[in-house]
Design a protein around this motif. Structure first.
Motif, mmCIF file in Angstrom:
data_model
loop_
_atom_site.group_PDB
_atom_site.id
_atom_site.type_symbol
_atom_site.label_atom_id
_atom_site.label_comp_id
_atom_site.label_asym_id
_atom_site.label_seq_id
_atom_site.Cartn_x
_atom_site.Cartn_y
_atom_site.Cartn_z
ATOM 1 N N ASN A 113 44.828 44.170 58.047
ATOM 2 C CA ASN A 113 45.543 45.324 58.584
ATOM 3 C C ASN A 113 46.791 45.672 57.781
ATOM 4 N N VAL A 114 46.823 45.265 56.493
ATOM 5 C CA VAL A 114 47.982 45.546 55.648
ATOM 6 C C VAL A 114 47.520 46.107 54.308
ATOM 7 N N ILE A 115 48.428 46.787 53.625
ATOM 8 C CA ILE A 115 48.148 47.302 52.281
ATOM 9 C C ILE A 115 48.542 46.247 51.251
ATOM 10 N N TRP A 116 47.626 45.922 50.368
ATOM 11 C CA TRP A 116 47.828 44.912 49.344
ATOM 12 C C TRP A 116 48.195 45.572 48.014
ATOM 13 N N LYS A 117 48.971 44.866 47.213
ATOM 14 C CA LYS A 117 49.191 45.295 45.839
ATOM 15 C C LYS A 117 47.945 44.955 45.030
ATOM 16 N N THR A 118 47.699 45.725 43.973
ATOM 17 C CA THR A 118 46.461 45.520 43.211
ATOM 18 C C THR A 118 46.696 45.511 41.708
ATOM 19 N N GLU A 119 45.727 44.907 41.039
ATOM 20 C CA GLU A 119 45.689 44.896 39.573
ATOM 21 C C GLU A 119 44.213 44.954 39.174
ATOM 22 N N THR A 120 43.869 45.817 38.232
ATOM 23 C CA THR A 120 42.461 45.958 37.834
ATOM 24 C C THR A 120 42.141 45.077 36.629
ATOM 25 N N ILE A 121 40.875 44.651 36.584
ATOM 26 C CA ILE A 121 40.354 43.853 35.474
ATOM 27 C C ILE A 121 39.093 44.553 34.978
ATOM 28 N N GLU A 122 39.040 44.865 33.710
ATOM 29 C CA GLU A 122 37.907 45.620 33.188
ATOM 30 C C GLU A 122 37.618 45.168 31.764
ATOM 31 N N ASN A 125 31.878 42.585 30.241
ATOM 32 C CA ASN A 125 30.951 41.854 31.104
ATOM 33 C C ASN A 125 31.376 41.767 32.567
ATOM 34 N N GLU A 126 32.614 42.173 32.889
ATOM 35 C CA GLU A 126 33.114 42.044 34.255
ATOM 36 C C GLU A 126 34.050 43.198 34.598
ATOM 37 N N ALA A 127 34.081 43.522 35.889
ATOM 38 C CA ALA A 127 35.064 44.466 36.409
ATOM 39 C C ALA A 127 35.550 43.917 37.742
ATOM 40 N N ILE A 150 43.716 37.452 46.123
ATOM 41 C CA ILE A 150 42.260 37.517 46.310
ATOM 42 C C ILE A 150 41.680 38.327 45.159
ATOM 43 N N LEU A 151 40.660 37.791 44.533
ATOM 44 C CA LEU A 151 40.024 38.449 43.391
ATOM 45 C C LEU A 151 38.583 38.795 43.727
ATOM 46 N N TYR A 152 38.228 40.084 43.562
ATOM 47 C CA TYR A 152 36.840 40.536 43.631
ATOM 48 C C TYR A 152 36.389 40.809 42.202
ATOM 49 N N LEU A 153 35.332 40.127 41.768
ATOM 50 C CA LEU A 153 34.882 40.257 40.378
ATOM 51 C C LEU A 153 33.372 40.475 40.346
ATOM 52 N N LEU A 154 32.952 41.600 39.758
ATOM 53 C CA LEU A 154 31.532 41.944 39.639
ATOM 54 C C LEU A 154 31.088 41.778 38.195
ATOM 55 N N ASN A 155 29.907 41.154 38.006
ATOM 56 C CA ASN A 155 29.378 41.015 36.651
ATOM 57 C C ASN A 155 28.039 41.732 36.521
ATOM 58 N N ASN A 156 27.427 41.616 35.350
ATOM 59 C CA ASN A 156 26.170 42.323 35.076
ATOM 60 C C ASN A 156 24.936 41.603 35.616
ATOM 61 N N GLN A 157 25.130 40.474 36.252
ATOM 62 C CA GLN A 157 24.014 39.760 36.891
ATOM 63 C C GLN A 157 23.929 40.092 38.386
ATOM 64 N N ASN A 158 24.542 41.218 38.780
ATOM 65 C CA ASN A 158 24.570 41.648 40.190
ATOM 66 C C ASN A 158 25.193 40.583 41.094
ATOM 67 N N GLU A 159 26.259 39.974 40.574
ATOM 68 C CA GLU A 159 26.947 38.915 41.303
ATOM 69 C C GLU A 159 28.398 39.314 41.549
ATOM 70 N N LEU A 160 28.777 39.314 42.824
ATOM 71 C CA LEU A 160 30.157 39.547 43.219
ATOM 72 C C LEU A 160 30.775 38.208 43.584
#
Length: 352
Positions: A113-122, A125-127, A150-160
């Motif tokens: 229920n809060v707004i988080w600060k963010t940083e993108t990774i691109e 092979n990953e985003a 908390i890190l959400y990382l998606l790769n090209n093997q359809n893995e989050l």
């Protein structure tokens, strides 16, 4: 790999942004900086049709007013804490009660229920998106300033991959998870009763009438909680087994993994051909079959009803701070809380 960014809404004069991670195979994961909410996971079925496989809303207001934790990060402590209190080094801490007398999923102003600060990774092979939040000393009654990443990382093997880290300046308790509701039929075409779940768990936590663990671990043999060889979720929804009836005719239970270390949960739906493989370093998974989802609202155009999604909440055991025999969820200033769960999607090719 790429990231698409757009404004999803506004809260307290701040922009709530939606980030969509897209891989080279066409899979995408959309998430908000509000609550780290995963709004969509788009993956192909056996015919190659790409559809959304999680429950979510189309606008911010519904997430704020109606959401039963759809797709959100849950903390500081996932699950219920009995009587909204715990004792640490002789001091009793009173938390915010937000489910009757109990404390649920971090309280009213939890991580969802809060707004988080963010940083993108691109990169090639990953985003990914890295989320940052400081939960201040005393927030919802918890001791210590807790800095969480908390890190959400998606790769090209359809893995989050979802990775969690937290540090504190005072002894406290931490137990984080993600509360996505999965529905592998795609775009909520069917409910999750025909989903098949398989995992290596020989015991589950018995719940009391208030859904707080009693502390007793029950052998799954000859019960609807035996998923070692795979079983339909429907078998628990239609069962007269007392623990299924207690939870609202379904599951809302922690299943403890048979072995320590990395464990795998497999969820599949035959008609769509989709399979989700969840791999985690956590000691249990809370299985919730959305037994209390029915309500006067819609989810992406579908009227809310029970069993539309299934949650696989990988975490420490609920109410562990009040159960001396459960693995500890206490975090001290000298240590770092770490947890990781991977979600990999597969689909059978047409004709299989």
């Amino acid at each position: 790999m790429k990231i698409i960014k757009k404004e999803f809404g506004r809260l307290h004069d701040e922009s709530v942004m939606e980030y969509t991670l897209v891989n080279d195979a066409g899979m995408s994961v959309s998430c908000l900086n509000y609550g780290c909410i995963i709004t969509k996971i788009m993956v192909p079925d056996k015919k190659g049709k790409i559809e959304n496989v999680v429950l979510g809303f189309e606008n911010l207001e519904d997430y704020i007013d109606l959401s039963p934790y759809f797709g959100s990060a849950v903390g500081r402590v996932a699950g219920r804490i009995n009587k909204a209190e715990f004792e640490l080094d002789g001091e009793v801490y009173q938390l915010t009660p937000n489910e009757g007398p109990n404390h649920l999923h971090g309280g009213k102003q939890g991580f969802h229920n809060v707004i988080w600060k963010t940083e993108t990774i691109e990169n090639e092979n990953e985003a990914g998106i890295k989320f940052f939040y400081r939960s201040k000393d005393g927030e919802e009654g918890y001791p210590g300033n807790l800095d969480t990443t908390i890190l959400y990382l998606l790769n090209n093997q359809n893995e989050l991959t979802i990775s969690y880290e937290a540090v504190t300046d005072k002894k406290t308790i931490v137990n984080l998870t993600n509360h996505s509701y999965f529905n592998l039929s795609g775009n909520i075409k069917r409910d999750c009763s025909e989903h098949i779940l398989q995992l290596e768990s020989d015991r589950f936590l018995e719940l009391g009438s208030d859904l707080i663990p009693t502390g007793r671990l029950v052998d799954v043999t000859n019960t609807p909680f035996d998923f070692r060889h795979g079983r339909l979720l429907m078998s628990g929804m239609k069962s007269d087994y007392p623990q299924n009836v207690l939870a609202g005719n379904g599951y809302d239970h922690p299943l403890t993994f048979t072995k320590k270390g990395e464990n795998t949960v497999v969820l599949s739906e035959k008609e769509s051909g989709r399979t989700l493989m969840v791999t985690t370093d956590q000691p249990c998974v809370v299985l919730y079959t959305s037994n209390q989802l029915e309500g006067p609202f819609s989810i992406s155009g579908v009227r809310a009803r029970n069993y539309l999604g299934v949650c696989l909440e990988t975490q420490g055991l609920p109410d562990a701070i009040n159960q001396p025999d459960f693995p500890s969820i206490v975090l001290i200033p000298e240590d770092v809380y770490r947890a990781q769960t991977k979600y990999r999607f597969f689909s059978n090719t047409i004709g299989v």
